[in-house]
Design a protein around this motif. Structure first.
Motif, PDB file in Angstrom:
ATOM      1  N   PHE A 233      58.488  94.472  51.909  1.00 40.28           N
ATOM      2  CA  PHE A 233      58.404  95.816  52.482  1.00 40.28           C
ATOM      3  C   PHE A 233      58.927  95.818  53.921  1.00 40.28           C
ATOM      4  CE2 PHE A 233      56.017  98.998  54.937  1.00 40.28           C
ATOM      5  CZ  PHE A 233      56.379 100.150  54.236  1.00 40.28           C
ATOM      6  N   ILE A 234      58.506  94.800  54.695  1.00 37.11           N
ATOM      7  CA  ILE A 234      58.972  94.718  56.093  1.00 37.11           C
ATOM      8  C   ILE A 234      60.479  94.500  56.145  1.00 37.11           C
ATOM      9  CG2 ILE A 234      58.813  93.335  58.195  1.00 37.11           C
ATOM     10  CD1 ILE A 234      55.862  92.806  57.442  1.00 37.11           C
ATOM     11  N   ASN A 235      60.989  93.630  55.267  1.00 37.89           N
ATOM     12  CA  ASN A 235      62.429  93.337  55.273  1.00 37.89           C
ATOM     13  C   ASN A 235      63.247  94.559  54.886  1.00 37.89           C
ATOM     14  OD1 ASN A 235      61.983  90.772  56.062  1.00 37.89           O
ATOM     15  ND2 ASN A 235      62.469  89.793  54.123  1.00 37.89           N
ATOM     16  N   ILE A 236      62.743  95.325  53.891  1.00 42.02           N
ATOM     17  CA  ILE A 236      63.476  96.529  53.478  1.00 42.02           C
ATOM     18  C   ILE A 236      63.565  97.509  54.650  1.00 42.02           C
ATOM     19  CG2 ILE A 236      63.359  98.563  51.988  1.00 42.02           C
ATOM     20  CD1 ILE A 236      62.229  96.747  49.801  1.00 42.02           C
ATOM     21  N   SER A 237      62.436  97.685  55.377  1.00 43.61           N
ATOM     22  CA  SER A 237      62.449  98.580  56.542  1.00 43.61           C
ATOM     23  C   SER A 237      63.408  98.063  57.607  1.00 43.61           C
ATOM     24  CB  SER A 237      61.034  98.703  57.120  1.00 43.61           C
ATOM     25  OG  SER A 237      60.148  99.216  56.155  1.00 43.61           O
ATOM     26  N   GLN A 238      63.394  96.733  57.809  1.00 44.67           N
ATOM     27  CA  GLN A 238      64.272  96.162  58.829  1.00 44.67           C
ATOM     28  C   GLN A 238      65.739  96.297  58.437  1.00 44.67           C
ATOM     29  OE1 GLN A 238      63.206  95.032  61.812  1.00 44.67           O
ATOM     30  NE2 GLN A 238      65.385  94.987  62.323  1.00 44.67           N
ATOM     31  N   ILE A 239      66.035  96.118  57.141  1.00 47.53           N
ATOM     32  CA  ILE A 239      67.422  96.261  56.668  1.00 47.53           C
ATOM     33  C   ILE A 239      67.918  97.679  56.906  1.00 47.53           C
ATOM     34  CG2 ILE A 239      68.847  96.322  54.581  1.00 47.53           C
ATOM     35  CD1 ILE A 239      67.218  93.911  53.584  1.00 47.53           C
TER      36      ILE A 239
ATOM     37  N   LYS B 208      66.811  99.745  59.208  1.00 45.73           N
ATOM     38  CA  LYS B 208      67.003  99.919  60.651  1.00 45.73           C
ATOM     39  C   LYS B 208      68.307  99.264  61.102  1.00 45.73           C
ATOM     40  CE  LYS B 208      62.103 100.225  61.932  1.00 45.73           C
ATOM     41  NZ  LYS B 208      61.001  99.553  62.661  1.00 45.73           N
ATOM     42  N   ASP B 209      68.573  98.050  60.551  1.00 46.90           N
ATOM     43  CA  ASP B 209      69.815  97.356  60.907  1.00 46.90           C
ATOM     44  C   ASP B 209      71.033  98.169  60.476  1.00 46.90           C
ATOM     45  OD1 ASP B 209      68.293  95.352  61.920  1.00 46.90           O
ATOM     46  OD2 ASP B 209      68.520  94.006  60.205  1.00 46.90           O
ATOM     47  N   ASN B 210      70.952  98.783  59.291  1.00 47.57           N
ATOM     48  CA  ASN B 210      72.074  99.595  58.815  1.00 47.57           C
ATOM     49  C   ASN B 210      72.307 100.796  59.733  1.00 47.57           C
ATOM     50  OD1 ASN B 210      72.506  97.880  56.717  1.00 47.57           O
ATOM     51  ND2 ASN B 210      71.498  99.142  55.169  1.00 47.57           N
ATOM     52  N   HIS B 211      71.230 101.440  60.139  1.00 44.28           N
ATOM     53  CA  HIS B 211      71.373 102.591  61.036  1.00 44.28           C
ATOM     54  C   HIS B 211      71.970 102.156  62.381  1.00 44.28           C
ATOM     55  CE1 HIS B 211      68.090 105.049  58.765  1.00 44.28           C
ATOM     56  NE2 HIS B 211      69.192 104.843  58.058  1.00 44.28           N
ATOM     57  N   SER B 212      71.536 100.960  62.862  1.00 47.22           N
ATOM     58  CA  SER B 212      72.097 100.463  64.124  1.00 47.22           C
ATOM     59  C   SER B 212      73.589 100.183  63.987  1.00 47.22           C
ATOM     60  CB  SER B 212      71.369  99.183  64.546  1.00 47.22           C
ATOM     61  OG  SER B 212      70.007  99.437  64.775  1.00 47.22           O
ATOM     62  N   LYS B 213      73.993  99.616  62.835  1.00 47.69           N
ATOM     63  CA  LYS B 213      75.417  99.364  62.595  1.00 47.69           C
ATOM     64  C   LYS B 213      76.210 100.659  62.630  1.00 47.69           C
ATOM     65  CE  LYS B 213      75.134  95.213  59.701  1.00 47.69           C
ATOM     66  NZ  LYS B 213      75.403  94.684  58.343  1.00 47.69           N
ATOM     67  N   LEU B 214      75.671 101.685  61.939  1.00 48.07           N
ATOM     68  CA  LEU B 214      76.380 102.965  61.879  1.00 48.07           C
ATOM     69  C   LEU B 214      76.514 103.568  63.278  1.00 48.07           C
ATOM     70  CD1 LEU B 214      74.797 104.519  58.661  1.00 48.07           C
ATOM     71  CD2 LEU B 214      77.033 103.455  58.880  1.00 48.07           C
ATOM     72  N   GLN B 215      75.421 103.533  64.042  1.00 50.22           N
ATOM     73  CA  GLN B 215      75.469 104.107  65.387  1.00 50.22           C
ATOM     74  C   GLN B 215      76.437 103.330  66.287  1.00 50.22           C
ATOM     75  OE1 GLN B 215      71.358 103.954  66.391  1.00 50.22           O
ATOM     76  NE2 GLN B 215      70.904 106.008  65.603  1.00 50.22           N
ATOM     77  N   SER B 216      76.442 101.985  66.171  1.00 48.03           N
ATOM     78  CA  SER B 216      77.360 101.182  66.983  1.00 48.03           C
ATOM     79  C   SER B 216      78.798 101.468  66.608  1.00 48.03           C
ATOM     80  CB  SER B 216      77.063  99.693  66.781  1.00 48.03           C
ATOM     81  OG  SER B 216      75.751  99.393  67.188  1.00 48.03           O
ATOM     82  N   ALA B 217      79.075 101.594  65.290  1.00 44.11           N
ATOM     83  CA  ALA B 217      80.440 101.854  64.835  1.00 44.11           C
ATOM     84  C   ALA B 217      80.926 103.219  65.318  1.00 44.11           C
ATOM     85  CB  ALA B 217      80.505 101.771  63.317  1.00 44.11           C
ATOM     86  N   VAL B 218      80.038 104.229  65.241  1.00 38.01           N
ATOM     87  CA  VAL B 218      80.412 105.571  65.708  1.00 38.01           C
ATOM     88  C   VAL B 218      80.731 105.541  67.199  1.00 38.01           C
ATOM     89  CG1 VAL B 218      79.458 107.860  66.170  1.00 38.01           C
ATOM     90  CG2 VAL B 218      79.239 106.865  63.903  1.00 38.01           C
TER      91      VAL B 218
ATOM     92  N   THR C 233      71.279  97.274  48.536  1.00 40.87           N
ATOM     93  CA  THR C 233      70.498  96.793  47.388  1.00 40.87           C
ATOM     94  C   THR C 233      70.702  95.301  47.182  1.00 40.87           C
ATOM     95  OG1 THR C 233      70.745  98.960  46.338  1.00 40.87           O
ATOM     96  CG2 THR C 233      70.051  97.124  44.934  1.00 40.87           C
ATOM     97  N   ASP C 234      71.968  94.840  47.271  1.00 39.20           N
ATOM     98  CA  ASP C 234      72.246  93.406  47.097  1.00 39.20           C
ATOM     99  C   ASP C 234      71.534  92.572  48.156  1.00 39.20           C
ATOM    100  OD1 ASP C 234      73.826  94.032  44.970  1.00 39.20           O
ATOM    101  OD2 ASP C 234      75.728  93.901  46.046  1.00 39.20           O
ATOM    102  N   GLN C 235      71.496  93.074  49.374  1.00 42.52           N
ATOM    103  CA  GLN C 235      70.833  92.339  50.453  1.00 42.52           C
ATOM    104  C   GLN C 235      69.334  92.244  50.190  1.00 42.52           C
ATOM    105  OE1 GLN C 235      71.720  93.914  54.312  1.00 42.52           O
ATOM    106  NE2 GLN C 235      70.616  92.322  55.419  1.00 42.52           N
ATOM    107  N   ILE C 236      68.764  93.358  49.708  1.00 45.12           N
ATOM    108  CA  ILE C 236      67.321  93.356  49.395  1.00 45.12           C
ATOM    109  C   ILE C 236      67.029  92.379  48.260  1.00 45.12           C
ATOM    110  CG2 ILE C 236      65.449  94.768  48.461  1.00 45.12           C
ATOM    111  CD1 ILE C 236      66.675  97.146  49.992  1.00 45.12           C
ATOM    112  N   ILE C 237      67.919  92.361  47.233  1.00 45.17           N
ATOM    113  CA  ILE C 237      67.723  91.458  46.093  1.00 45.17           C
ATOM    114  C   ILE C 237      67.797  90.002  46.542  1.00 45.17           C
ATOM    115  CG2 ILE C 237      68.777  90.662  43.929  1.00 45.17           C
ATOM    116  CD1 ILE C 237      69.510  93.566  43.354  1.00 45.17           C
ATOM    117  N   GLN C 238      68.728  89.702  47.446  1.00 36.21           N
ATOM    118  CA  GLN C 238      68.825  88.341  47.961  1.00 36.21           C
ATOM    119  C   GLN C 238      67.543  87.931  48.684  1.00 36.21           C
ATOM    120  OE1 GLN C 238      72.333  88.159  50.387  1.00 36.21           O
ATOM    121  NE2 GLN C 238      73.749  88.289  48.663  1.00 36.21           N
ATOM    122  N   GLU C 239      67.000  88.863  49.479  1.00 36.80           N
ATOM    123  CA  GLU C 239      65.742  88.562  50.186  1.00 36.80           C
ATOM    124  C   GLU C 239      64.616  88.304  49.188  1.00 36.80           C
ATOM    125  OE1 GLU C 239      65.185  88.323  53.399  1.00 36.80           O
ATOM    126  OE2 GLU C 239      67.096  88.966  54.233  1.00 36.80           O
ATOM    127  N   ILE C 240      64.541  89.162  48.157  1.00 37.63           N
ATOM    128  CA  ILE C 240      63.471  89.012  47.157  1.00 37.63           C
ATOM    129  C   ILE C 240      63.630  87.692  46.410  1.00 37.63           C
ATOM    130  CG2 ILE C 240      62.557  89.980  45.004  1.00 37.63           C
ATOM    131  CD1 ILE C 240      63.237  92.761  46.088  1.00 37.63           C
TER     132      ILE C 240
END
Length: 726
Positions: free
Chosen positions: A30-36, A38-48, A298-305
């Motif tokens: 659950f924590i990793n999914i939330s962090q992933i 957040k990381d995705n949103h940070s990537k999008l904001q940095s790219a923009v 989804t692939d990243q979450i599956i790898q973590e699991i």
């Protein structure tokens, strides 16, 4: 039973570890999914942010380049003079030598990828295309009327109109984004004028259009940032990008700062996206979308699991054997006491209790030992009384049994004699009347029931005959007609002789087909006899009696061949056949087969001191107890050789076999047959080894070897005991 405490403790420990791992993994996931996310949103904001910073410099760069060009007053004057004189730009600027300035300032400039110049040849006329350039044309193209000429180093040549720019100017001053097949372009339209000296008036020359390709290498930029970048024009049309998005619906699009949207491409794949408006001087030029596909998330979450799952399995694999080792060590004294109590409860009063600790468990063990000694004394006293009562009861039972058998035989003989006389007269009349052959055969069989002292099974068709023969395994003789419904007698006997279960049953044909060929055919098919019409009752009776006599003799020989002459139980040959059959059945069913090897303790000393006659009597008594212990039809006891016996328990696991065999061992000891030369007990005892296997996992030879090994261990451990393979 002995390992149930350890098993429960290990299972309980493993369960606790499993539940702890499960909830820990769930929390981490659950924590990793939330962090992933957040990381995705940070990537999008940095790219923009990075894209907006790179794009913001482009309009300024284009403005600076065009201001430099249009600030050359000499060039502007010469262009204006050429237009006013009605000359072409090529002609007018060639005289002044200023044409190279256009090439120098615009053509050889990496900041401007395409440009065009429009002017009005006369007053009140629309601005028309005069010249243009793009990097793909490798030079300036001049327009004169409907003809397009490419300027060469020396002269010019006519080329086809590539329709890169419209013939008449479309007024749209300022900046805009335009999507074309070769990509997205930043377009700027500039008014070209010349100051009139001291006055504020200006002379209109025309319009310049300058274009710069947004060649930001979006694929590499997006790969470096871990996102996908797409650019749309002001109307929402996609111009450049890695993903095939449909055009944006500008009216429905709500673009807010740091607001994440969900988008779908033409293939139906979903993306988390941020959309940024591209503007300059408060004018909206277009949009840029920065997105991350849901599949990557989804692939990243599956790898973590998967990683956490592997770690959890590793923990379980480590904890389970560790728990087993620790619990086994702690529970060893308890298991010893349980084993001793189990043996004592099964009648093994010689079982030792090897616990010498001084704690509560040691006190309990000493109490058990005292109780065992007290029970052993009481049992010996009761055995003597029981033996005396058994001897009186057996003598009385034998006397009553002999008298009863004699009376029953006399009554049965008289009744059978009366019935035979009556049935014989009826049978003779049935064979001489005019009924059909099939009805006569049924009458014959019904009449023979009492004449031959046998049970008869009647079938009315060929198929019914096969069905009833296969359902009854104890049929001795078959009387068969040739002409029957559904299947004739010849086909029936073919099926019978081709089946291993029925091929040895003798068959007699009784039929109206009296030709030599028919008789030969029936005998060739395997019939034991062939009786034809007209029937002679006496002959039929004698032939049937002869065949039944042959069957009885064969069965008696088979029984004698499989029976031990001394003990009257099965011999080694019968054991081999039965073991082969039960092993095959275990292989088919997958159920366990238990085998016990029994040996009379110190039997040679008994023979040497008491004589072989008494030794034979001991073997008979042991065999009698073994036969008594075979409670189920499938259980089997056989003499293996000398003083050794073998017991078979089909569909029986080790625990059940131990219980059965321990009862047999105790019963043999309870016979209380004196054996003063035994080093184990003052009476005859036996040692027993048990082995259990399943037909699909082992061989019957290994089963015998294992049982013999366990018997050897029983002798090593002191005899008069049962030993099995754990």
């Amino acid at each position: 039973m002995l390992s149930s405490i350890r098993s429960k403790a290990v299972i309980f420990t493993t369960l606790i570890v499993f539940l702890t791992s499960f909830f820990s993994v769930a929390a981490v996931i659950f924590i990793n999914i939330s962090q992933i996310k957040k990381d995705n949103h940070s990537k999008l904001q940095s790219a923009v942010t990075i894209f907006a910073r790179n794009f913001g410099t482009m309009p300024q760069m284009l403005n600076e380049r065009m201001r430099t060009f249009m600030s050359d007053e000499d060039l502007a004057t010469h262009i204006l003079q050429s237009i006013n004189a009605g000359w072409t730009l090529e002609l007018g600027l060639s005289f002044t030598g200023d044409f190279h300035k256009i090439e120098e300032l615009l053509l050889n400039n990496s900041d401007i990828d395409r440009f065009a110049f429009y002017f009005s040849p006369g007053k009140n006329k629309s601005e028309t295309l005069a010249l243009y350039h793009s990097n793909s044309d490798d030079g300036i193209v001049m327009v004169e009327g409907e003809k397009h000429y490419k300027k060469l180093k020396f002269g010019r040549k006519e080329i086809e109109n590539n329709h890169l720019y419209p013939e008449e100017l479309i007024y749209a001053q300022g900046f805009s984004l335009r999507a074309e097949k070769d990509g997205m372009f930043l377009v700027a339209q500039y008014l070209y004028e010349l100051d009139q000296g001291a006055t504020s008036l200006k002379n209109h020359i025309g319009y310049f259009i300058a274009e710069h390709s947004l060649s930001l290498d979006l694929a590499n930029l997006g790969e470096d940032l871990g996102v996908r970048i797409n650019i749309f024009d002001a109307e929402g049309k996609m111009g450049e990008g890695k993903i095939d998005f449909e055009s944006l619906d500008i009216k429905k699009l709500s673009v807010a700062e740091n607001k994440f949207l969900e988008m779908e491409d033409a293939g139906g794949n979903s993306y988390d996206a941020l959309i940024l408006p591209l503007s300059y001087d408060s004018k909206n030029l277009g949009y840029v979308s920065v997105s991350i596909p849901h599949k990557e998330t989804t692939d990243q979450i599956i790898q973590e699991i998967s990683l956490l799952f592997i770690i959890s399995i590793g923990v379980l694999l480590f904890v389970t054997p560790l728990s087993w080792i620790l619990v086994s060590r702690w529970s060893a004294p308890i298991i010893k006491l349980m084993h001793a109590a189990s043996q004592i409860s099964k009648g093994n009063l010689d079982q030792k209790i090897e616990i010498s600790s001084k704690d509560e468990l040691g006190n309990l063990a000493r109490s058990f030992a005292e109780m065992r000694d007290s029970i052993r004394k009481t049992i010996r006293s009761l055995k003597k009384q029981e033996n005396e009562l058994r001897a009186h009861r057996e003598r009385l039972e034998e006397l009553v049994k002999d008298r009863t058998l004699t009376l029953d035989k006399e009554l049965a003989y008289r009744k059978k004699s009366e019935l035979r006389i009556t049935k014989w007269s009826h049978l003779q009349s049935d064979l001489l009347d005019n009924r059909s052959l099939s009805d006569k055969l049924q009458s014959v069989t019904h009449g023979m029931v009492d004449i031959f002292d046998a049970d008869f099974i009647v079938a009315k068709s060929g198929l019914q005959t096969l069905e009833r023969v296969r359902k009854n395994n104890d049929i001795d003789l078959i009387l068969l007609d040739v002409m029957m419904p559904e299947m004739n007698g010849y086909d029936v006997i073919k099926h019978l002789k081709n089946d291993d279960a029925t091929k040895d049953i003798p068959v007699i044909f009784i039929t109206a087909l009296n030709s030599t060929e028919e008789e030969e055919k029936g005998l060739n098919l395997g019939a034991s006899d062939y009786i034809t019409k007209p029937f002679h009752p006496a002959i039929v009776k004698l032939r049937v009696e002869n065949h039944l006599c042959f069957v009885r003799q064969r069965k008696m020989l088979e029984k004698l061949a499989g029976c031990d002459g001394l003990t009257e139980i099965a011999n080694r040959r019968s054991l081999d056949e039965t073991l082969e059959k039960e092993w095959s059945r275990s292989s088919r069913s997958g159920l366990p087969l238990s085998l016990a090897m029994v040996d009379v303790d110190f039997f040679k000393l008994f023979n040497d001191n008491y004589g072989h006659a008494r030794g034979d009597q001991v073997l008979k008594s042991v065999a009698m107890v073994l036969s008594w212990g075979m409670r189920r039809p499938a259980d089997f006891a056989a003499r293996y050789g000398g003083e050794e016996f073998v017991l078979l328990f089909p569909d029986t696991d080790t625990d059940a076999a131990i219980e059965r065999v321990e009862m047999i061992r105790a019963s043999i000891e309870a016979l209380d047959i004196l054996h003063e030369y035994s080093a184990v007990a003052p009476t005859v005892t036996v040692s027993i080894g048990i082995a259990t296997a399943i037909g699909t996992r082992d061989s019957q030879e290994n089963l015998l070897i294992t049982a013999d090994t366990m018997l050897y261990r029983a002798k090593e451990q002191g005899r008069n005991r049962v030993v099995w393979k754990e």
